[in-house]
Design a protein around this motif. Structure first.
Motif, PDB file in Angstrom:
ATOM      1  N   GLY A  52       0.733  -0.635  -0.080  1.00 11.03           N
ATOM      2  CA  GLY A  52      -0.248   0.070   0.179  1.00 11.03           C
ATOM      3  C   GLY A  52       1.104   1.427  -0.271  1.00 11.03           C
ATOM      4  O   GLY A  52       0.424   2.281  -0.576  1.00 11.03           O
ATOM      5  N   VAL A  55       2.055   1.790  -3.823  1.00  3.27           N
ATOM      6  CA  VAL A  55       1.361   2.322  -4.121  1.00  3.27           C
ATOM      7  C   VAL A  55       1.214   3.665  -3.864  1.00  3.27           C
ATOM      8  O   VAL A  55       1.389   4.880  -5.337  1.00  3.27           O
ATOM      9  CB  VAL A  55      -0.056   1.785  -4.211  1.00  3.27           C
ATOM     10  CG1 VAL A  55      -1.582   2.434  -5.007  1.00  3.27           C
ATOM     11  CG2 VAL A  55       0.009   0.528  -4.609  1.00  3.27           C
ATOM     12  N   TRP A  56       0.797   4.408  -3.002  1.00  6.14           N
ATOM     13  CA  TRP A  56       0.764   5.639  -1.903  1.00  6.14           C
ATOM     14  C   TRP A  56       2.255   6.460  -3.259  1.00  6.14           C
ATOM     15  O   TRP A  56       2.229   7.976  -3.807  1.00  6.14           O
ATOM     16  CB  TRP A  56       0.845   6.169  -0.948  1.00  6.14           C
ATOM     17  CG  TRP A  56      -0.509   5.762  -1.004  1.00  6.14           C
ATOM     18  CD1 TRP A  56      -1.104   5.330   0.411  1.00  6.14           C
ATOM     19  CD2 TRP A  56      -1.647   6.496  -1.446  1.00  6.14           C
ATOM     20  NE1 TRP A  56      -2.453   5.290   0.861  1.00  6.14           N
ATOM     21  CE2 TRP A  56      -2.817   6.135  -0.312  1.00  6.14           C
ATOM     22  CE3 TRP A  56      -1.707   7.275  -2.378  1.00  6.14           C
ATOM     23  CZ2 TRP A  56      -4.295   6.525  -0.876  1.00  6.14           C
ATOM     24  CZ3 TRP A  56      -2.970   7.571  -2.498  1.00  6.14           C
ATOM     25  CH2 TRP A  56      -4.421   7.335  -1.705  1.00  6.14           C
ATOM     26  N   PHE A  75     -10.964   5.339  -2.575  1.00  7.19           N
ATOM     27  CA  PHE A  75     -10.767   4.771  -1.780  1.00  7.19           C
ATOM     28  C   PHE A  75     -11.303   5.046  -0.337  1.00  7.19           C
ATOM     29  O   PHE A  75     -10.761   4.002   0.689  1.00  7.19           O
ATOM     30  CB  PHE A  75      -9.678   6.200  -1.305  1.00  7.19           C
ATOM     31  CG  PHE A  75      -8.196   5.847  -2.554  1.00  7.19           C
ATOM     32  CD1 PHE A  75      -7.286   5.419  -2.591  1.00  7.19           C
ATOM     33  CD2 PHE A  75      -8.787   6.857  -3.672  1.00  7.19           C
ATOM     34  CE1 PHE A  75      -6.221   4.894  -3.045  1.00  7.19           C
ATOM     35  CE2 PHE A  75      -7.281   6.492  -4.908  1.00  7.19           C
ATOM     36  CZ  PHE A  75      -6.628   5.522  -4.585  1.00  7.19           C
ATOM     37  N   LEU A 124      -3.939   1.675   1.920  1.00  3.80           N
ATOM     38  CA  LEU A 124      -4.937   2.704   0.808  1.00  3.80           C
ATOM     39  C   LEU A 124      -5.967   3.366   1.459  1.00  3.80           C
ATOM     40  O   LEU A 124      -5.939   4.730   1.027  1.00  3.80           O
ATOM     41  CB  LEU A 124      -5.035   1.406  -0.130  1.00  3.80           C
ATOM     42  CG  LEU A 124      -4.449   0.915  -1.313  1.00  3.80           C
ATOM     43  CD1 LEU A 124      -4.952   0.453  -2.297  1.00  3.80           C
ATOM     44  CD2 LEU A 124      -3.207   2.094  -1.629  1.00  3.80           C
TER      45      LEU A 124
END
Length: 207
Positions: A52, A55-56, A75, A124
């Protein structure tokens, strides 16, 4: 191709370590789960948490943070899905029988993929992770000129730091778990773990 300077990577690693070590919903979920179930599934769950972050990190580097904010509803759904699963785990921990640790090893394991997705959803669904990368990276990197090598270095440092932090908390929880032997103590741990996990779920859902 050119990577980042060692000083820049060191600053990034230090800031990430401080942020990751600070107890939050993710850390609470890790500790609660390990206390209640041992190391089983811990790797899958923490891998989801770490991915996660990747991803960010990717969203920030690629300039997609604004896009992520535009699709905030998606989200939000992810956030509540992660919180709901943590709440489900909390109930299972609270109601678990006060069996000896050896007997509890035989408890049916959750699917690795489910635990991974739960960890991914937790990260996320936490906007503070995105804010962290948005606040830190522009001060260390020219986001308009980040190449593949620089991104790989950032991703490697991120995964390494998170592995150390998560590993520390897993080891700490396992050490505490080994001291538990009596049915009364096991029952207390089960319910305490359930309460901590439920608290983590509420914290995620209300952010």
């Amino acid at each position: 191709m050119h990577g980042l300077t060692l000083s820049g990577l060191a600053i990034f690693a230090a800031a990430l370590a401080v942020a990751a070590f600070a107890p939050g919903p993710g850390i609470a979920a890790i500790v609660a789960r390990v206390l209640g179930r041992g190391r089983s599934g811990a790797v899958a769950f923490t891998t989801g948490l770490a991915m996660g972050d990747i991803v960010w990190l990717s969203a920030t580097v690629l300039g997609l943070a604004v896009l992520a904010q535009t699709f905030q509803g998606v989200f939000t759904v992810i956030k509540y899905a992660g919180a709901a699963y943590l709440l489900y785990l909390a109930v299972k921990m609270w109601t678990a029988p006060a069996a000896a640790i050896e007997a509890r090893q035989a408890v049916k394991k959750e699917k690795t993929s489910t635990l991974f997705l739960a960890g991914l959803a937790v990260t996320l669904g936490n906007p503070k992770v995105m804010v962290f990368y948005l606040a830190l990276l522009p001060n260390l990197v020219d986001l308009g000129r980040v190449d593949a090598l620089a991104f790989a270095e950032l991703a490697l440092v991120t995964l390494s730091v998170l592995a150390l932090v998560f590993g520390f908390y897993i080891a700490l929880a396992l050490r505490a778990r080994r001291l538990i032997s009596s049915p009364k103590a096991i029952r207390i741990v089960n319910r305490s773990s359930g309460a901590i996990m439920a608290s983590a779920a509420v914290a995620i859902a209300t952010r």
